[in-house]
Design an enzyme around this catalytic site. Structure first.
Site, short mmCIF file in Angstrom:
data_model
loop_
_atom_site.label_atom_id
_atom_site.label_comp_id
_atom_site.label_asym_id
_atom_site.label_seq_id
_atom_site.Cartn_x
_atom_site.Cartn_y
_atom_site.Cartn_z
N ASP A 17 0.89 -1.15 0.00
CA ASP A 17 0.00 0.00 0.00
C ASP A 17 0.93 1.20 0.00
O ASP A 17 1.67 1.42 0.98
CB ASP A 17 -0.86 0.03 1.27
CG ASP A 17 -2.00 -0.97 1.24
OD1 ASP A 17 -2.02 -1.83 0.35
OD2 ASP A 17 -2.85 -0.90 2.16
N HIS A 56 4.91 -7.14 0.18
CA HIS A 56 4.42 -8.40 -0.35
C HIS A 56 5.12 -8.74 -1.66
O HIS A 56 5.67 -7.86 -2.33
CB HIS A 56 2.91 -8.31 -0.58
CG HIS A 56 2.11 -8.13 0.68
ND1 HIS A 56 1.12 -9.01 1.07
CD2 HIS A 56 2.16 -7.17 1.65
CE1 HIS A 56 0.59 -8.60 2.22
NE2 HIS A 56 1.20 -7.48 2.57
N SER A 96 9.32 4.28 4.68
CA SER A 96 10.19 3.30 4.06
C SER A 96 9.84 3.18 2.59
O SER A 96 8.88 3.79 2.11
CB SER A 96 10.07 1.94 4.76
OG SER A 96 8.71 1.63 4.99
#
Length: 423
Positions: free
Chosen positions: A233, A289, A381
């Site tokens: 996301d 992911h 990040s």
């Protein structure tokens, strides 16, 4: 905004020998910089006086300490306060001389435009106060190349990141969870988490690295092996070649694939390839992911520092490239559909305490597209995905947003970002 006021009070005396003349006569208008301020005006040649470094460092230290001791320390009322907010300006104005502050504010706008992929709407996101201070710290000294490599700056950012990581592993840090949720409007999203009850988390870091249910982020076109998905996301930029990325986005000196990946041999396999850069803001879901199905071939942890990964640090010519300077972990996947290598690089940033892989994510493991690989603990990040030349045709809406509009695009885990091999 008590944290801002106390930070100013705690550091103001450090400038007494430098600011008397400035503050007594300077009536410069310090109103917020307009959102449409042209970033291209920022000049890598403009630096800030060396003698005020101690004040910037003390201010950051005070703010991070206050943030970890107050229940709402990491809300928009304190450390996450918008940098263009009146109180943020007042804080900086009270501790920095007008001479250096005016030069800094004339050179940088304090936020970034992002495009919502679903609606196409462009909006302005203000930079957080601590990110603004991080930008301030980078531009001391006579040469930016030296300033960015400066041992003292690297040590300061390492200390602050480790300090906050340790404090947020303390059980007492649970007091920060609900105020953080309230400040960023995250309550509705908690139902998507594997643990939806905020009171069940044992520390703030455990909450910060909360894991989402897979069914809450279904992957696009699950039966299509050629699809590549967003790893997070995030606020995403994509470029069809590395050369285009360095032309439009990664402007810092010193960027190279071999430096980023920690290997000349590995880098050679991605020459002419494509790149996706997924930036995670502190309020985002903070795990990454797998963008494709494949087998983990290697994991290399590369030590580094903790510079901000805000686009303004990435886009500025003449600075060092923070992607290649920051702490990062490089995973190489052997893609099931083609047998080609895919690099997934988890890059830490300012105030990120650690980068951790999920249990079972190790060399030799088979991973699925959309599978959670690991988590970042407190701070912003970035995840970078590299694919070999001809491996994927990136979706054109993302390509145009990144290149023509030079904007990040809001996307979620599992959304399609391209498919290939390109033909």
């Amino acid at each position: 905004m008590n944290t801002l006021k106390s930070a100013a009070a705690a550091t103001k005396d450090k400038l007494s020998s430098h600011t008397n003349s400035n503050n007594s006569t300077d009536n410069t208008d310090m109103s917020p910089v307009p959102a449409h301020h042209d970033a291209s005006r920022a000049s890598g040649s403009q630096t800030l006086p060396q003698e005020h470094y101690d004040v910037a460092a003390a201010t950051l230290d005070h703010m991070t300490t206050e943030a970890t001791t107050k229940p709402d320390g990491h809300t928009k009322q304190h450390l996450q306060a918008p940098a263009d907010h009146e109180a943020s300006h007042a804080c900086f104005k009270s501790v920095f001389p007008q001479s250096s502050l005016q030069n800094f504010e004339n050179s940088w706008h304090f936020g970034n435009y992002v495009i919502d992929r679903q609606t196409g709407q462009k909006s302005f996101e203000a930079m957080s106060l601590y990110v603004r201070l991080g930008m301030h710290l980078l531009y001391y000294g006579s040469e930016q190349e030296k300033a960015l490599h400066w041992k003292r700056t690297r040590e300061l950012l390492r200390e602050q990141s480790e300090k906050m990581g340790k404090q947020y592993d303390d059980p007492a840090s649970v007091q920060h969870i609900q105020p953080f949720i309230d400040s960023f409007g995250l309550q509705a999203s908690m139902v998507e988490m594997m643990q939806p009850d905020p009171t069940k988390y044992r520390t703030f870091n455990e909450f910060f690295a909360r894991e989402i249910r897979e069914d809450a982020r279904p992957i696009a076109e699950p039966s299509n092996e050629t699809v590549v998905s967003s790893p997070a996301d995030c606020r995403l930029t994509v470029f069809e070649t590395i050369d285009l990325a360095t032309k439009y986005w990664i402007k810092g000196t010193g960027f190279s694939l071999s430096h980023l990946l920690g290997s000349v041999d590995v880098a050679s396999q991605f020459e002419g390839g494509s790149i996706a850069i997924a930036r995670l803001a502190p309020q985002d879901y903070h795990r990454w992911h797998s963008p494709t199905n494949g087998t983990v071939e290697s994991i290399l942890d590369v030590p580094g520092t903790y510079y901000t990964v805000n686009p303004q640090a990435i886009n500025e010519p003449g600075t060092l490239d923070v992607f290649c300077e920051n702490k990062r972990s490089v995973m190489l996947l052997r893609r099931r559909a083609t047998g080609s290598l895919v690099a997934v690089v988890a890059v830490g940033a300012m105030l990120v305490g650690s980068i951790k892989y999920n249990a079972g994510v190790q060399v030799g493991a088979e991973v699925r597209r959309g599978q959670c690989l690991g988590a970042f603990y407190y701070g912003g990040s970035t995840v970078i995905v590299l694919l070999p030349k001809g491996e994927v045709l990136l979706d054109q809406d993302l390509v145009m947003n990144s290149g023509q509009q030079r904007c990040e695009t809001l996307v979620k885990v599992g959304w399609r970002i391209g498919a290939g091999p390109a033909r």
